[in-house]
Motif scaffolding. Sequence first.
Motif, PDB file in Angstrom:
ATOM      1  N   THR A 193      -5.924 -35.670 -63.805  1.00 54.62           N
ATOM      2  CA  THR A 193      -6.329 -35.586 -62.401  1.00 54.62           C
ATOM      3  C   THR A 193      -6.148 -36.939 -61.724  1.00 54.62           C
ATOM      4  O   THR A 193      -6.126 -37.994 -62.373  1.00 54.62           O
ATOM      5  CB  THR A 193      -7.796 -35.154 -62.278  1.00 54.62           C
ATOM      6  OG1 THR A 193      -8.636 -36.126 -62.926  1.00 54.62           O
ATOM      7  CG2 THR A 193      -8.019 -33.795 -62.916  1.00 54.62           C
ATOM      8  N   GLY A 194      -5.997 -36.860 -60.395  1.00 56.08           N
ATOM      9  CA  GLY A 194      -5.929 -38.078 -59.594  1.00 56.08           C
ATOM     10  C   GLY A 194      -4.672 -38.892 -59.798  1.00 56.08           C
ATOM     11  O   GLY A 194      -4.658 -40.097 -59.495  1.00 56.08           O
ATOM     12  N   GLN A 195      -3.594 -38.292 -60.264  1.00 61.19           N
ATOM     13  CA  GLN A 195      -2.337 -39.010 -60.479  1.00 61.19           C
ATOM     14  C   GLN A 195      -1.189 -38.015 -60.494  1.00 61.19           C
ATOM     15  O   GLN A 195      -1.368 -36.828 -60.752  1.00 61.19           O
ATOM     16  CB  GLN A 195      -2.366 -39.772 -61.801  1.00 61.19           C
ATOM     17  CG  GLN A 195      -2.590 -38.875 -63.018  1.00 61.19           C
ATOM     18  CD  GLN A 195      -2.723 -39.644 -64.311  1.00 61.19           C
ATOM     19  OE1 GLN A 195      -1.729 -40.093 -64.887  1.00 61.19           O
ATOM     20  NE2 GLN A 195      -3.970 -39.829 -64.758  1.00 61.19           N
ATOM     21  N   TRP A 196       0.004 -38.519 -60.205  1.00 54.54           N
ATOM     22  CA  TRP A 196       1.188 -37.670 -60.304  1.00 54.54           C
ATOM     23  C   TRP A 196       1.556 -37.470 -61.766  1.00 54.54           C
ATOM     24  O   TRP A 196       1.581 -38.435 -62.545  1.00 54.54           O
ATOM     25  CB  TRP A 196       2.369 -38.282 -59.563  1.00 54.54           C
ATOM     26  CG  TRP A 196       2.283 -38.135 -58.070  1.00 54.54           C
ATOM     27  CD1 TRP A 196       1.953 -39.097 -57.173  1.00 54.54           C
ATOM     28  CD2 TRP A 196       2.538 -36.944 -57.317  1.00 54.54           C
ATOM     29  NE1 TRP A 196       1.970 -38.594 -55.891  1.00 54.54           N
ATOM     30  CE2 TRP A 196       2.332 -37.259 -55.955  1.00 54.54           C
ATOM     31  CE3 TRP A 196       2.897 -35.640 -57.654  1.00 54.54           C
ATOM     32  CZ2 TRP A 196       2.475 -36.331 -54.935  1.00 54.54           C
ATOM     33  CZ3 TRP A 196       3.048 -34.708 -56.644  1.00 54.54           C
ATOM     34  CH2 TRP A 196       2.843 -35.043 -55.308  1.00 54.54           C
ATOM     35  N   ALA A 197       1.817 -36.235 -62.138  1.00 58.96           N
ATOM     36  CA  ALA A 197       2.244 -35.902 -63.497  1.00 58.96           C
ATOM     37  C   ALA A 197       3.394 -34.909 -63.416  1.00 58.96           C
ATOM     38  O   ALA A 197       3.449 -34.073 -62.509  1.00 58.96           O
ATOM     39  CB  ALA A 197       1.085 -35.311 -64.301  1.00 58.96           C
ATOM     40  N   HIS A 198       4.299 -35.019 -64.351  1.00 57.53           N
ATOM     41  CA  HIS A 198       5.435 -34.089 -64.384  1.00 57.53           C
ATOM     42  C   HIS A 198       5.137 -32.985 -65.396  1.00 57.53           C
ATOM     43  O   HIS A 198       4.796 -33.251 -66.556  1.00 57.53           O
ATOM     44  CB  HIS A 198       6.729 -34.809 -64.776  1.00 57.53           C
ATOM     45  CG  HIS A 198       7.939 -33.943 -64.620  1.00 57.53           C
ATOM     46  ND1 HIS A 198       8.474 -33.207 -65.655  1.00 57.53           N
ATOM     47  CD2 HIS A 198       8.708 -33.676 -63.530  1.00 57.53           C
ATOM     48  CE1 HIS A 198       9.528 -32.530 -65.219  1.00 57.53           C
ATOM     49  NE2 HIS A 198       9.691 -32.812 -63.924  1.00 57.53           N
ATOM     50  N   VAL A 199       5.248 -31.740 -64.943  1.00 52.66           N
ATOM     51  CA  VAL A 199       5.021 -30.597 -65.819  1.00 52.66           C
ATOM     52  C   VAL A 199       6.296 -29.763 -65.882  1.00 52.66           C
ATOM     53  O   VAL A 199       7.068 -29.705 -64.917  1.00 52.66           O
ATOM     54  CB  VAL A 199       3.856 -29.720 -65.334  1.00 52.66           C
ATOM     55  CG1 VAL A 199       2.560 -30.519 -65.317  1.00 52.66           C
ATOM     56  CG2 VAL A 199       4.136 -29.130 -63.967  1.00 52.66           C
ATOM     57  N   ALA A 200       6.519 -29.131 -67.031  1.00 48.16           N
ATOM     58  CA  ALA A 200       7.684 -28.255 -67.192  1.00 48.16           C
ATOM     59  C   ALA A 200       7.396 -27.242 -68.283  1.00 48.16           C
ATOM     60  O   ALA A 200       6.647 -27.525 -69.229  1.00 48.16           O
ATOM     61  CB  ALA A 200       8.934 -29.055 -67.540  1.00 48.16           C
ATOM     62  N   VAL A 201       7.992 -26.060 -68.133  1.00 51.93           N
ATOM     63  CA  VAL A 201       7.931 -25.038 -69.168  1.00 51.93           C
ATOM     64  C   VAL A 201       9.324 -24.453 -69.302  1.00 51.93           C
ATOM     65  O   VAL A 201      10.032 -24.255 -68.308  1.00 51.93           O
ATOM     66  CB  VAL A 201       6.890 -23.947 -68.833  1.00 51.93           C
ATOM     67  CG1 VAL A 201       7.212 -23.228 -67.544  1.00 51.93           C
ATOM     68  CG2 VAL A 201       6.750 -22.954 -69.978  1.00 51.93           C
ATOM     69  N   THR A 202       9.746 -24.236 -70.534  1.00 52.23           N
ATOM     70  CA  THR A 202      11.050 -23.623 -70.783  1.00 52.23           C
ATOM     71  C   THR A 202      10.872 -22.394 -71.662  1.00 52.23           C
ATOM     72  O   THR A 202       9.943 -22.314 -72.478  1.00 52.23           O
ATOM     73  CB  THR A 202      12.020 -24.594 -71.479  1.00 52.23           C
ATOM     74  OG1 THR A 202      11.510 -24.927 -72.782  1.00 52.23           O
ATOM     75  CG2 THR A 202      12.201 -25.861 -70.663  1.00 52.23           C
ATOM     76  N   LEU A 203      11.784 -21.437 -71.487  1.00 53.89           N
ATOM     77  CA  LEU A 203      11.818 -20.247 -72.337  1.00 53.89           C
ATOM     78  C   LEU A 203      13.254 -20.039 -72.774  1.00 53.89           C
ATOM     79  O   LEU A 203      14.152 -19.878 -71.942  1.00 53.89           O
ATOM     80  CB  LEU A 203      11.317 -19.022 -71.587  1.00 53.89           C
ATOM     81  CG  LEU A 203      11.331 -17.695 -72.362  1.00 53.89           C
ATOM     82  CD1 LEU A 203      10.395 -17.761 -73.563  1.00 53.89           C
ATOM     83  CD2 LEU A 203      10.945 -16.535 -71.455  1.00 53.89           C
ATOM     84  N   SER A 204      13.481 -20.064 -74.081  1.00 56.17           N
ATOM     85  CA  SER A 204      14.800 -19.844 -74.667  1.00 56.17           C
ATOM     86  C   SER A 204      14.674 -18.753 -75.710  1.00 56.17           C
ATOM     87  O   SER A 204      14.105 -18.976 -76.786  1.00 56.17           O
ATOM     88  CB  SER A 204      15.328 -21.129 -75.312  1.00 56.17           C
ATOM     89  OG  SER A 204      16.565 -20.898 -75.969  1.00 56.17           O
ATOM     90  N   GLY A 205      15.184 -17.553 -75.393  1.00 59.95           N
ATOM     91  CA  GLY A 205      14.949 -16.429 -76.281  1.00 59.95           C
ATOM     92  C   GLY A 205      13.461 -16.133 -76.305  1.00 59.95           C
ATOM     93  O   GLY A 205      12.851 -15.856 -75.271  1.00 59.95           O
ATOM     94  N   THR A 206      12.841 -16.238 -77.475  1.00 58.50           N
ATOM     95  CA  THR A 206      11.396 -16.016 -77.575  1.00 58.50           C
ATOM     96  C   THR A 206      10.629 -17.322 -77.792  1.00 58.50           C
ATOM     97  O   THR A 206       9.438 -17.293 -78.078  1.00 58.50           O
ATOM     98  CB  THR A 206      11.078 -15.058 -78.737  1.00 58.50           C
ATOM     99  OG1 THR A 206      11.514 -15.645 -79.977  1.00 58.50           O
ATOM    100  CG2 THR A 206      11.758 -13.720 -78.541  1.00 58.50           C
ATOM    101  N   THR A 207      11.301 -18.451 -77.633  1.00 63.87           N
ATOM    102  CA  THR A 207      10.666 -19.751 -77.834  1.00 63.87           C
ATOM    103  C   THR A 207      10.322 -20.378 -76.494  1.00 63.87           C
ATOM    104  O   THR A 207      11.203 -20.642 -75.670  1.00 63.87           O
ATOM    105  CB  THR A 207      11.574 -20.700 -78.623  1.00 63.87           C
ATOM    106  OG1 THR A 207      11.838 -20.145 -79.914  1.00 63.87           O
ATOM    107  CG2 THR A 207      10.914 -22.064 -78.789  1.00 63.87           C
ATOM    108  N   ALA A 208       9.044 -20.603 -76.276  1.00 64.23           N
ATOM    109  CA  ALA A 208       8.574 -21.253 -75.061  1.00 64.23           C
ATOM    110  C   ALA A 208       8.032 -22.631 -75.414  1.00 64.23           C
ATOM    111  O   ALA A 208       7.406 -22.818 -76.464  1.00 64.23           O
ATOM    112  CB  ALA A 208       7.487 -20.423 -74.387  1.00 64.23           C
ATOM    113  N   THR A 209       8.278 -23.583 -74.512  1.00 60.28           N
ATOM    114  CA  THR A 209       7.847 -24.958 -74.742  1.00 60.28           C
ATOM    115  C   THR A 209       7.214 -25.502 -73.471  1.00 60.28           C
ATOM    116  O   THR A 209       7.755 -25.332 -72.381  1.00 60.28           O
ATOM    117  CB  THR A 209       9.031 -25.846 -75.154  1.00 60.28           C
ATOM    118  OG1 THR A 209       9.736 -25.242 -76.248  1.00 60.28           O
ATOM    119  CG2 THR A 209       8.557 -27.228 -75.570  1.00 60.28           C
ATOM    120  N   LEU A 210       6.078 -26.165 -73.626  1.00 55.68           N
ATOM    121  CA  LEU A 210       5.336 -26.733 -72.509  1.00 55.68           C
ATOM    122  C   LEU A 210       5.407 -28.252 -72.600  1.00 55.68           C
ATOM    123  O   LEU A 210       5.165 -28.832 -73.667  1.00 55.68           O
ATOM    124  CB  LEU A 210       3.889 -26.249 -72.560  1.00 55.68           C
ATOM    125  CG  LEU A 210       2.941 -26.676 -71.447  1.00 55.68           C
ATOM    126  CD1 LEU A 210       3.443 -26.192 -70.086  1.00 55.68           C
ATOM    127  CD2 LEU A 210       1.532 -26.129 -71.716  1.00 55.68           C
TER     128      LEU A 210
END
Length: 738
Positions: free
Chosen positions: A656-673
């Motif tokens: 909180t209180g700061q800029w953060a980079h978030v991303a989620v990927t889905l490749s086939g059945t593999t998801a990564t946060l």
Amino acid sequence: MTSNNDQIKGVSRRSFLYSLGALALSACGGGGSPAAAVAVSRATSLAATSSVTLAHVANGATDIATSGAFVHPGLLHTQADFDRMAQKVTGQASPWYDGWKRLIANGHTRLSWSPRPQVEVDRGGSGSQNYPVLYNDIAAAYACALYWKVTGDTAYADKAVQIMNAWSSTLQRLGGDSNVDLAAGIYGYEFANAGEIMRSYSGWTATDFAAFQSMMLNIFYPINVDFLNRHNNTDITHYWANWDLCNMASIMAIGVLCDDHTLFDQAANYFIDGAGNGAIAQAVYYLHPGYLGQWQETGRDQGHNTLGIALGGAICEMAWNQGIDLYGYDNNRFLAGAEYVAKANLVQADGTYLTVPYMTYSNVDVTQTGFSTASQGTIRPCWALVYNHYVNRKGLAAPWSTKFAMAIQPEGGGGDYGTSSGGYDQLGYGTLTCTRDAVAPATAPSGLTAFPSAGQVVLSWWGVANGTSYNVKRASSSGGSYALIASGITDPSTYTDTPSAGTWYYVVSAQTASGESANSSEVVAVTAVQPHTYLTFNETAGTSAADATGNGHTGTLVGGATHVAGRAGNAVSLDGSSGYVSLPNNVVADVSDITIAAWVFWNGGNAWTRIFDFGAGTGRYLFLTPKNSSGVMRFAITTNGGHGERGINGNAALPTGQWAHVAVTLSGTTATLYLNGSVIGSATDVVFAPWRVGSTAQNWIGRSQYAGDPFFSGSIDEFRIYRGAMSADQILTLAQAA
């Protein structure tokens, strides 16, 4: 049909109704950019004839809105059907005449039948359960009505009318425990069908017919509609698909019987976008490659699974006869379910059964990890209808429904198959009533889809009635020239390609006894990472957020959403009470592998706020929250509400209180946060790609599908969606960008 668990479940955050809408996808994404996969339009072919209109509502969904005169008779059978039956029986043509012999041999088709009307019919509970009296009289009324329509013998017409008059002048209520919902649904649609056949008989007085209509409208319908609206105040996933389906069937049949468009439309639209498990997107729970559609009750038992086909087929046929093509909705989704159930239950010559793929299913009560062999091989008289529509009426291939129909031909009445097969849960006699001479086979395979999955492309299609095998062709540019990459494909109708990264175009052709068919329509698949949506939020005023990719996925600032200074340039600020950004309908509905990334400044707050949430309500969605009830970031995607979510819990909450980079990927059945370029969680069992969620009209940044969840408080900048899953290095590059 056995009882559902009658325990009342508390209602959670899930609402009862949501709108799935209708989706129309083209061969290209917005702005001319090729789509990662091309799905057949969910709205196409809904209008089967000119007898109805479709009302296009403002959010892009398509609602069924019938108008004008109904076709009569127009439920399971039309006058053209009866003319065909009479002509074929008179000529003793097979298999119609074989079906006729099953009808006249049935004990319900006799003039000595004496109706036994009751003041109250009960199903379930501790008292007397007398519902078999009702379903036996319905079976007799229906059988005698068929006999009259085929032969013109008015003695049988009089018997059918006698039975219906006896009930309409006596029945006052339906009772029991929650199983009364089954009685109102199953016997409601069956009784309405008998009445619809007899409505033109001059010996049925207008007064008596009106009394029958009143019975159906005032005794059966209120229970039907109450069930669909409330589900007895349970969680929406509690009741199995057949509970919804039988009540939909009853409402639709009563609508036609009583010339009430509101009722008919109510049932048809619930089939398309209802919240319960009987709506087709939930009933056909998971589409396996080759369009084997796992039915919702597959992990329960095959007696109930096959009943779903009997009830769903009845709904589709009744709608078809009023000009609505529910059979073809969502790329023949009902056929996908029928083919799966038929293949799984058709006994082979050696007494064994074929295997079908299975995906774990969860609802509020159970998690079913495997196919249930209980009651496997159940025979219901429902397959002639499925086979004759798709193969003989439409010219498509339906190999497993065809084999099942041929194996049990001629179909008898519903009661001929015993209580173990849910006797009387369906009317039966499909060989007589549904068999039709075949039309010319389709000229080419149809419904081709191509979905990227972890660098591969999974293709599925519908075959042609006279196809013996199929060829798959690929090109690097639209329109060819196509190279043959696979041939001799038989069953199932699927192929997995492994091309290099790029944009690829596919067609499929059929091999028939007379040679190769025409090619199918072309579809495109993108196996490289490609920009889909990029909202920079650099505007200084107004409510629009331009899509920098040129794909036209413009965001709209809603409520307390304003422009503020961001990391570099401007960002969107969301006030935590009413502010969010809305994206276009179906924004990721043609996407399989995906990357979603953004810069986020979170002010903090309660759990379950959303960074993004794309969905169609609380049953079908994909979302990212900065903090769940366990205090960590979570990404999830589902086609069956919260109980069916597949996703990832991170190892920390969003700072909180700061800029953060978030991303989620889905490749086939593999998801990564990812958080700030580093992996904070992953899962390999995320089997729902965005396209499986279906059409979505609630695609939001900063707002949840669940009305009780808090709005996002903070700022969001550089919101990006990509087709394809970025690598860890690519995500790190995004996170390190100035």
